[in-house]
Write a protein that holds these residues in place. Structure first.
Motif, PDB file in Angstrom:
ATOM      1  N   ASN A 122       0.844  -1.197   0.000  1.00  0.00           N
ATOM      2  CA  ASN A 122       0.000   0.000   0.000  1.00  0.00           C
ATOM      3  C   ASN A 122       0.881   1.248   0.000  1.00  0.00           C
ATOM      4  O   ASN A 122       0.444   2.327   0.375  1.00  0.00           O
ATOM      5  N   GLU A 123       2.108   1.088  -0.447  1.00  0.00           N
ATOM      6  CA  GLU A 123       3.056   2.195  -0.529  1.00  0.00           C
ATOM      7  C   GLU A 123       2.489   3.316  -1.404  1.00  0.00           C
ATOM      8  O   GLU A 123       1.853   3.064  -2.414  1.00  0.00           O
ATOM      9  N   GLN A 124       2.727   4.553  -0.961  1.00  0.00           N
ATOM     10  CA  GLN A 124       2.281   5.722  -1.719  1.00  0.00           C
ATOM     11  C   GLN A 124       3.493   6.538  -2.145  1.00  0.00           C
ATOM     12  O   GLN A 124       4.452   6.645  -1.379  1.00  0.00           O
ATOM     13  N   PRO A 125       3.505   7.074  -3.307  1.00  0.00           N
ATOM     14  CA  PRO A 125       2.473   6.945  -4.330  1.00  0.00           C
ATOM     15  C   PRO A 125       2.489   5.567  -4.987  1.00  0.00           C
ATOM     16  O   PRO A 125       3.558   4.986  -5.202  1.00  0.00           O
ATOM     17  N   ALA A 126       1.306   5.073  -5.298  1.00  0.00           N
ATOM     18  CA  ALA A 126       1.165   3.736  -5.877  1.00  0.00           C
ATOM     19  C   ALA A 126       1.901   3.632  -7.205  1.00  0.00           C
ATOM     20  O   ALA A 126       2.520   2.610  -7.499  1.00  0.00           O
ATOM     21  N   ALA A 127       1.849   4.686  -8.005  1.00  0.00           N
ATOM     22  CA  ALA A 127       2.517   4.660  -9.311  1.00  0.00           C
ATOM     23  C   ALA A 127       4.029   4.500  -9.149  1.00  0.00           C
ATOM     24  O   ALA A 127       4.680   3.822  -9.950  1.00  0.00           O
ATOM     25  N   GLY A 128       4.594   5.096  -8.122  1.00  0.00           N
ATOM     26  CA  GLY A 128       6.026   4.962  -7.864  1.00  0.00           C
ATOM     27  C   GLY A 128       6.403   3.536  -7.501  1.00  0.00           C
ATOM     28  O   GLY A 128       7.414   3.007  -7.971  1.00  0.00           O
ATOM     29  N   PHE A 129       5.580   2.894  -6.648  1.00  0.00           N
ATOM     30  CA  PHE A 129       5.819   1.504  -6.278  1.00  0.00           C
ATOM     31  C   PHE A 129       5.735   0.609  -7.514  1.00  0.00           C
ATOM     32  O   PHE A 129       6.619  -0.218  -7.762  1.00  0.00           O
ATOM     33  N   ALA A 130       4.690   0.789  -8.301  1.00  0.00           N
ATOM     34  CA  ALA A 130       4.499  -0.034  -9.503  1.00  0.00           C
ATOM     35  C   ALA A 130       5.671   0.133 -10.464  1.00  0.00           C
ATOM     36  O   ALA A 130       6.182  -0.852 -11.009  1.00  0.00           O
ATOM     37  N   SER A 131       6.117   1.360 -10.663  1.00  0.00           N
ATOM     38  CA  SER A 131       7.234   1.616 -11.581  1.00  0.00           C
ATOM     39  C   SER A 131       8.528   0.985 -11.068  1.00  0.00           C
ATOM     40  O   SER A 131       9.310   0.431 -11.844  1.00  0.00           O
ATOM     41  N   ARG A 132       8.757   1.044  -9.779  1.00  0.00           N
ATOM     42  CA  ARG A 132       9.965   0.458  -9.201  1.00  0.00           C
ATOM     43  C   ARG A 132       9.960  -1.065  -9.327  1.00  0.00           C
ATOM     44  O   ARG A 132      10.965  -1.675  -9.685  1.00  0.00           O
ATOM     45  N   MET A 133       8.822  -1.696  -9.060  1.00  0.00           N
ATOM     46  CA  MET A 133       8.738  -3.153  -9.149  1.00  0.00           C
ATOM     47  C   MET A 133       8.813  -3.636 -10.603  1.00  0.00           C
ATOM     48  O   MET A 133       9.400  -4.679 -10.891  1.00  0.00           O
ATOM     49  N   ALA A 134       8.231  -2.879 -11.516  1.00  0.00           N
ATOM     50  CA  ALA A 134       8.220  -3.264 -12.928  1.00  0.00           C
ATOM     51  C   ALA A 134       9.472  -2.797 -13.675  1.00  0.00           C
ATOM     52  O   ALA A 134       9.675  -3.171 -14.824  1.00  0.00           O
ATOM     53  N   ASN A 135      10.280  -1.968 -13.025  1.00  0.00           N
ATOM     54  CA  ASN A 135      11.446  -1.371 -13.682  1.00  0.00           C
ATOM     55  C   ASN A 135      11.053  -0.594 -14.925  1.00  0.00           C
ATOM     56  O   ASN A 135      11.819  -0.497 -15.877  1.00  0.00           O
ATOM     57  N   SER A 136       9.844  -0.069 -14.920  1.00  0.00           N
ATOM     58  CA  SER A 136       9.356   0.719 -16.054  1.00  0.00           C
ATOM     59  C   SER A 136       8.139   1.520 -15.613  1.00  0.00           C
ATOM     60  O   SER A 136       7.332   1.039 -14.821  1.00  0.00           O
ATOM     61  N   ASP A 137       8.025   2.722 -16.157  1.00  0.00           N
ATOM     62  CA  ASP A 137       6.832   3.524 -15.852  1.00  0.00           C
ATOM     63  C   ASP A 137       5.932   3.686 -17.068  1.00  0.00           C
ATOM     64  O   ASP A 137       4.977   4.435 -17.039  1.00  0.00           O
ATOM     65  N   LYS A 138       6.232   2.960 -18.139  1.00  0.00           N
ATOM     66  CA  LYS A 138       5.472   3.104 -19.391  1.00  0.00           C
ATOM     67  C   LYS A 138       4.605   1.880 -19.656  1.00  0.00           C
ATOM     68  O   LYS A 138       5.103   0.760 -19.750  1.00  0.00           O
ATOM     69  N   ALA A 139       3.312   2.136 -19.795  1.00  0.00           N
ATOM     70  CA  ALA A 139       2.380   1.066 -20.141  1.00  0.00           C
ATOM     71  C   ALA A 139       2.520   0.748 -21.625  1.00  0.00           C
ATOM     72  O   ALA A 139       2.713   1.643 -22.447  1.00  0.00           O
ATOM     73  N   VAL A 140       2.451  -0.548 -21.959  1.00  0.00           N
ATOM     74  CA  VAL A 140       2.517  -0.964 -23.362  1.00  0.00           C
ATOM     75  C   VAL A 140       1.211  -1.642 -23.788  1.00  0.00           C
ATOM     76  O   VAL A 140       1.171  -2.304 -24.807  1.00  0.00           O
ATOM     77  N   GLY A 141       0.169  -1.471 -22.998  1.00  0.00           N
ATOM     78  CA  GLY A 141      -1.118  -2.072 -23.307  1.00  0.00           C
ATOM     79  C   GLY A 141      -1.777  -2.600 -22.051  1.00  0.00           C
ATOM     80  O   GLY A 141      -1.358  -2.286 -20.937  1.00  0.00           O
ATOM     81  N   THR A 142      -2.803  -3.395 -22.268  1.00  0.00           N
ATOM     82  CA  THR A 142      -3.526  -3.996 -21.147  1.00  0.00           C
ATOM     83  C   THR A 142      -3.687  -5.493 -21.398  1.00  0.00           C
ATOM     84  O   THR A 142      -3.536  -5.964 -22.521  1.00  0.00           O
ATOM     85  N   GLN A 143      -4.023  -6.199 -20.345  1.00  0.00           N
ATOM     86  CA  GLN A 143      -4.269  -7.637 -20.429  1.00  0.00           C
ATOM     87  C   GLN A 143      -5.500  -7.948 -19.601  1.00  0.00           C
ATOM     88  O   GLN A 143      -5.570  -7.594 -18.421  1.00  0.00           O
ATOM     89  N   GLN A 144      -6.446  -8.600 -20.218  1.00  0.00           N
ATOM     90  CA  GLN A 144      -7.656  -9.021 -19.533  1.00  0.00           C
ATOM     91  C   GLN A 144      -7.404 -10.386 -18.904  1.00  0.00           C
ATOM     92  O   GLN A 144      -7.004 -11.330 -19.582  1.00  0.00           O
ATOM     93  N   VAL A 145      -7.613 -10.484 -17.604  1.00  0.00           N
ATOM     94  CA  VAL A 145      -7.480 -11.752 -16.886  1.00  0.00           C
ATOM     95  C   VAL A 145      -8.797 -11.972 -16.171  1.00  0.00           C
ATOM     96  O   VAL A 145      -9.091 -11.308 -15.181  1.00  0.00           O
ATOM     97  N   GLY A 146      -9.589 -12.894 -16.679  1.00  0.00           N
ATOM     98  CA  GLY A 146     -10.941 -13.070 -16.144  1.00  0.00           C
ATOM     99  C   GLY A 146     -11.727 -11.802 -16.407  1.00  0.00           C
ATOM    100  O   GLY A 146     -11.795 -11.318 -17.527  1.00  0.00           O
ATOM    101  N   GLU A 147     -12.269 -11.230 -15.344  1.00  0.00           N
ATOM    102  CA  GLU A 147     -13.024  -9.984 -15.484  1.00  0.00           C
ATOM    103  C   GLU A 147     -12.202  -8.765 -15.087  1.00  0.00           C
ATOM    104  O   GLU A 147     -12.740  -7.671 -14.963  1.00  0.00           O
ATOM    105  N   VAL A 148     -10.919  -8.951 -14.898  1.00  0.00           N
ATOM    106  CA  VAL A 148     -10.053  -7.891 -14.390  1.00  0.00           C
ATOM    107  C   VAL A 148      -9.070  -7.441 -15.469  1.00  0.00           C
ATOM    108  O   VAL A 148      -8.477  -8.263 -16.161  1.00  0.00           O
ATOM    109  N   GLN A 149      -8.900  -6.133 -15.574  1.00  0.00           N
ATOM    110  CA  GLN A 149      -7.960  -5.566 -16.525  1.00  0.00           C
ATOM    111  C   GLN A 149      -6.661  -5.188 -15.811  1.00  0.00           C
ATOM    112  O   GLN A 149      -6.688  -4.488 -14.803  1.00  0.00           O
ATOM    113  N   TRP A 150      -5.543  -5.671 -16.323  1.00  0.00           N
ATOM    114  CA  TRP A 150      -4.219  -5.367 -15.810  1.00  0.00           C
ATOM    115  C   TRP A 150      -3.483  -4.509 -16.831  1.00  0.00           C
ATOM    116  O   TRP A 150      -3.674  -4.655 -18.040  1.00  0.00           O
ATOM    117  N   GLU A 151      -2.622  -3.649 -16.352  1.00  0.00           N
ATOM    118  CA  GLU A 151      -1.779  -2.844 -17.230  1.00  0.00           C
ATOM    119  C   GLU A 151      -0.503  -3.631 -17.527  1.00  0.00           C
ATOM    120  O   GLU A 151       0.111  -4.185 -16.624  1.00  0.00           O
TER     121      GLU A 151
END
Length: 176
Positions: free
Chosen positions: A102-131
């Protein structure tokens, strides 16, 4: 007899005896041709993480078929937030890791874990959309989901279908 225990002949005989013994040992010793990946149970780590955070923890309801959980830990993130890491060797023997915080800002945590801050699309998994995020130089693919209470990131060298397979078994456990 003295000629076999001294000088070059003695050395040659001793070397031959040692090599024969090593060869015999290699012939009769059991050998496995399969790669062994240590399996680590993450249930206690997930339970401890659940006691440390103010939201319902996300965790796999089961391990995907053929996957081996091989690492887990709780660490401190930015601003003192707790971060859960669950690592896997996939069925194709690639690496995948699930992280949440629950680290804030969430975008900073996501970018650090993914080693990227740029989305390249989305992926549908069941009824949930992931970036989707991709870092070319590391061949690292990531699925990111930012929720109001927590950010979920699945990342690694695994391909998109394998990452989606892990995303499909995630369930939120009730707080408590």
């Amino acid at each position: 007899m003295r000629r076999f225990t001294q000088g070059f002949y003695g050395y040659a005989v001793a070397l031959f005896v040692c090599l024969a013994a090593a060869g015999l040992f290699l012939l009769i010793a059991p050998q496995s041709r399969e790669q062994h990946i240590p399996r680590l149970d993450y249930s206690i780590t997930v339970a401890n993480f659940g006691h440390a955070v103010p939201y319902g923890v996300w965790a796999p309801s089961k391990d995907p078929a053929g996957w081996v959980p091989n690492s887990n830990k709780i660490a401190k993130g930015e601003n003192g937030a707790q971060v859960l890491f669950l690592g896997y060797a996939t069925a194709k023997r690639e690496h995948a890791m699930f992280t949440q915080s629950n680290e804030q800002p969430a975008a900073g945590f996501a970018s650090r874990m993914a080693n990227s801050d740029k989305a390249v699309g989305t992926q549908q998994v069941g009824e949930v959309q992931w970036e989707r995020r991709f870092r070319e130089d590391k061949k690292q693919r990531s699925l990111v989901r930012m929720l109001p209470e927590v950010t979920l990131v699945i990342t690694g060298t695994a391909d998109w279908p394998e990452l989606a397979e892990l995303a499909s078994v995630l369930q939120q456990r009730p707080k408590g």
